[in-house]
Design a protein around this motif. Structure first.
Motif, PDB file in Angstrom:
ATOM      1  N   LEU A   1      -0.069  -9.408  -2.754  1.00  0.00           N
ATOM      2  CA  LEU A   1       1.024  -7.805  -3.140  1.00  0.00           C
ATOM      3  C   LEU A   1       0.573  -8.198  -4.539  1.00  0.00           C
ATOM      4  O   LEU A   1       1.225  -6.953  -5.345  1.00  0.00           O
ATOM      5  CB  LEU A   1       2.820  -8.389  -2.910  1.00  0.00           C
ATOM      6  CG  LEU A   1       3.396  -7.944  -3.598  1.00  0.00           C
ATOM      7  CD1 LEU A   1       3.930  -6.643  -2.750  1.00  0.00           C
ATOM      8  CD2 LEU A   1       5.357  -8.794  -3.473  1.00  0.00           C
ATOM      9  N   LEU A   2       0.180  -9.167  -5.078  1.00  0.00           N
ATOM     10  CA  LEU A   2       0.023  -9.430  -6.535  1.00  0.00           C
ATOM     11  C   LEU A   2      -0.902  -8.283  -7.117  1.00  0.00           C
ATOM     12  O   LEU A   2      -1.096  -8.360  -8.368  1.00  0.00           O
ATOM     13  CB  LEU A   2       0.020 -10.648  -7.035  1.00  0.00           C
ATOM     14  CG  LEU A   2       0.931 -11.857  -6.985  1.00  0.00           C
ATOM     15  CD1 LEU A   2       0.920 -13.354  -7.346  1.00  0.00           C
ATOM     16  CD2 LEU A   2       1.926 -11.396  -8.450  1.00  0.00           C
ATOM     17  N   ILE A   3      -2.253  -8.129  -6.583  1.00  0.00           N
ATOM     18  CA  ILE A   3      -3.707  -7.642  -6.345  1.00  0.00           C
ATOM     19  C   ILE A   3      -3.139  -6.317  -6.354  1.00  0.00           C
ATOM     20  O   ILE A   3      -3.395  -5.166  -7.307  1.00  0.00           O
ATOM     21  CB  ILE A   3      -3.958  -7.639  -5.089  1.00  0.00           C
ATOM     22  CG1 ILE A   3      -5.298  -9.133  -5.124  1.00  0.00           C
ATOM     23  CG2 ILE A   3      -4.923  -6.836  -5.352  1.00  0.00           C
ATOM     24  CD1 ILE A   3      -6.490  -9.729  -4.906  1.00  0.00           C
ATOM     25  N   ILE A   4      -2.327  -5.655  -5.501  1.00  0.00           N
ATOM     26  CA  ILE A   4      -1.280  -4.160  -5.379  1.00  0.00           C
ATOM     27  C   ILE A   4      -0.500  -3.997  -7.193  1.00  0.00           C
ATOM     28  O   ILE A   4      -0.965  -2.923  -7.162  1.00  0.00           O
ATOM     29  CB  ILE A   4      -0.284  -4.716  -4.058  1.00  0.00           C
ATOM     30  CG1 ILE A   4      -1.716  -4.171  -2.443  1.00  0.00           C
ATOM     31  CG2 ILE A   4       0.239  -2.864  -3.795  1.00  0.00           C
ATOM     32  CD1 ILE A   4      -0.459  -4.648  -1.715  1.00  0.00           C
ATOM     33  N   LEU A   5      -0.347  -5.423  -7.408  1.00  0.00           N
ATOM     34  CA  LEU A   5       0.477  -4.689  -8.069  1.00  0.00           C
ATOM     35  C   LEU A   5       0.017  -4.585  -9.072  1.00  0.00           C
ATOM     36  O   LEU A   5       0.451  -4.347 -10.478  1.00  0.00           O
ATOM     37  CB  LEU A   5       1.777  -6.373  -8.709  1.00  0.00           C
ATOM     38  CG  LEU A   5       2.374  -6.366  -9.865  1.00  0.00           C
ATOM     39  CD1 LEU A   5       3.777  -5.091  -9.970  1.00  0.00           C
ATOM     40  CD2 LEU A   5       3.214  -7.680 -10.050  1.00  0.00           C
ATOM     41  N   SER A   6      -0.869  -5.259  -9.559  1.00  0.00           N
ATOM     42  CA  SER A   6      -1.946  -4.704 -10.501  1.00  0.00           C
ATOM     43  C   SER A   6      -2.981  -3.195 -10.846  1.00  0.00           C
ATOM     44  O   SER A   6      -2.827  -3.064 -11.984  1.00  0.00           O
ATOM     45  CB  SER A   6      -3.509  -6.555 -10.759  1.00  0.00           C
ATOM     46  OG  SER A   6      -4.222  -5.751 -11.481  1.00  0.00           O
ATOM     47  N   SER A   7      -2.853  -2.937  -9.487  1.00  0.00           N
ATOM     48  CA  SER A   7      -3.359  -1.585  -9.135  1.00  0.00           C
ATOM     49  C   SER A   7      -1.846  -0.724  -9.551  1.00  0.00           C
ATOM     50  O   SER A   7      -2.434   0.533  -9.956  1.00  0.00           O
ATOM     51  CB  SER A   7      -3.917  -0.914  -8.290  1.00  0.00           C
ATOM     52  OG  SER A   7      -2.237  -1.272  -7.363  1.00  0.00           O
ATOM     53  N   THR A   8      -0.471  -0.997 -10.065  1.00  0.00           N
ATOM     54  CA  THR A   8       0.316   0.434 -10.323  1.00  0.00           C
ATOM     55  C   THR A   8       0.672  -0.481 -12.268  1.00  0.00           C
ATOM     56  O   THR A   8       0.761   0.362 -12.408  1.00  0.00           O
ATOM     57  CB  THR A   8       2.072  -0.923  -9.910  1.00  0.00           C
ATOM     58  OG1 THR A   8       2.090  -2.359 -10.103  1.00  0.00           O
ATOM     59  CG2 THR A   8       1.690  -0.548  -8.329  1.00  0.00           C
TER      60      THR A   8
END
Length: 315
Positions: free
Chosen positions: A283-290
């Motif tokens: 989830l943190l990696i997806i947050l990085s992409s946002t």
């Protein structure tokens, strides 16, 4: 593809099969272990937000010819990499939910092939994202320390070759990583790559901050306001540097720590507790992409103006 949730979406084979191969005992964490449960809806929501943001960045850079420069090429490629992460997460999470609900029925072999394909796609996008973050740091470094020679050093042909090279390396390396996931060398290579990118960004941005601070000191001496300008610049510069490196480390670090612990302590109770929060790391990696578009793209005034025109359908 597993029906156990999105934990299989990003290098899922490295989390389950590799840990099993290394003798990981997941039931040794004990009752004190904190497990953060991540709902599927949160994966979908963040994935869709990232999808929209990065699509807008790509459209804006493609539309405006003034943004067809090496710097914006790298930003566009970073957006494409983040876009791949978002699409893969949303796609696999949706398929998992459809399989669990019984709406979608597929053969096991077909599902496994699709899972491997998405794993390669996400692994490649991870590698390319880290590469383009490093390239953007290098580009900014050259623009500051070699300002007069920047346009002769960072030319469009060189930028295009760098982009093509990064995509090719990402595809080949991700295929090899997923194919040979049982080897600990694969995990160590991924962790080493992350640490190298972290060190590169820290050194370059810290050096840029030092140069900018020296420049601010020179201006302060001319205007006899050395103390106030120095204090203001230090606070602003330190905050910017902390945000850049802090977000990078907080979003990517836990996932690569997870991979490192698989090698170092697969059977230790504390490590086993960390493994249970694999979904949180994804989830943190997806947050990085946002967050990446907010840091590297939307801060550009011209890109924001182009984006506003696109949204208002004035083209």
């Amino acid at each position: 593809m597993s029906t156990q949730g999105p934990q299989k979406s990003l290098l899922g084979s490295l989390n389950s099969n590799a840990t099993s191969h290394l003798g990981l005992a997941t039931n040794q964490s004990g009752p004190w272990c904190l497990h953060v449960s991540i709902p599927d809806g949160l994966f979908l929501s963040l994935g869709l937000v990232s999808l929209v943001e990065n699509v807008l960045v790509v459209i804006a850079i493609t539309k405006n010819r003034n943004l067809h420069s090496p710097m914006y090429y790298f930003i566009c490629c970073l957006a494409l990499s983040d876009l791949m992460v978002s699409v893969s997460i949303v796609l696999e999470t949706t398929i998992i939910l459809l399989l669990e609900a019984g709406v979608l029925v597929a053969r096991v072999a077909l599902v496994q092939q699709l899972d491997n394909l998405i794993d390669v796609l996400i692994c490649g996008s991870m590698v390319s994202s880290l590469c383009f973050l490093g390239v953007i740091a290098i580009d900014r470094y050259i623009s500051i320390f070699y300002a007069l020679r920047y346009h002769s050093i960072v030319t469009l042909p060189r930028a295009r070759r760098a982009v093509v090279g990064i995509w090719m390396v990402s595809i080949v390396s991700s295929t090899l990583f997923i194919t040979y996931y049982k080897h600990t060398a694969v995990l160590l290579c991924l962790v080493t790559f992350f640490l190298a990118m972290l060190a590169l960004m820290a050194i370059l941005y810290a050096h840029m901050f030092t140069r900018a601070y020296q420049h601010a000191q020179g201006i302060a001496q001319l205007h006899k306001r050395r103390r106030s300008i120095r204090q203001g610049f230090c606070l602003k510069g330190a905050a910017t540097l902390t945000i850049l490196l802090g977000i990078f480390f907080l979003c990517w670090g836990p996932f690569f720590l997870h991979l490192l612990l698989i090698v170092l302590c697969p059977q230790h109770p504390t490590c086993s507790c960390i493994f249970k929060n694999y979904n949180l790391f994804l989830l943190l990696i997806i947050l990085s992409s946002t967050v990446d578009p907010l840091i590297y793209a939307f801060r550009s005034q011209e890109l924001r103006m182009t984006l506003k025109e696109v949204l208002l359908c004035s083209w």
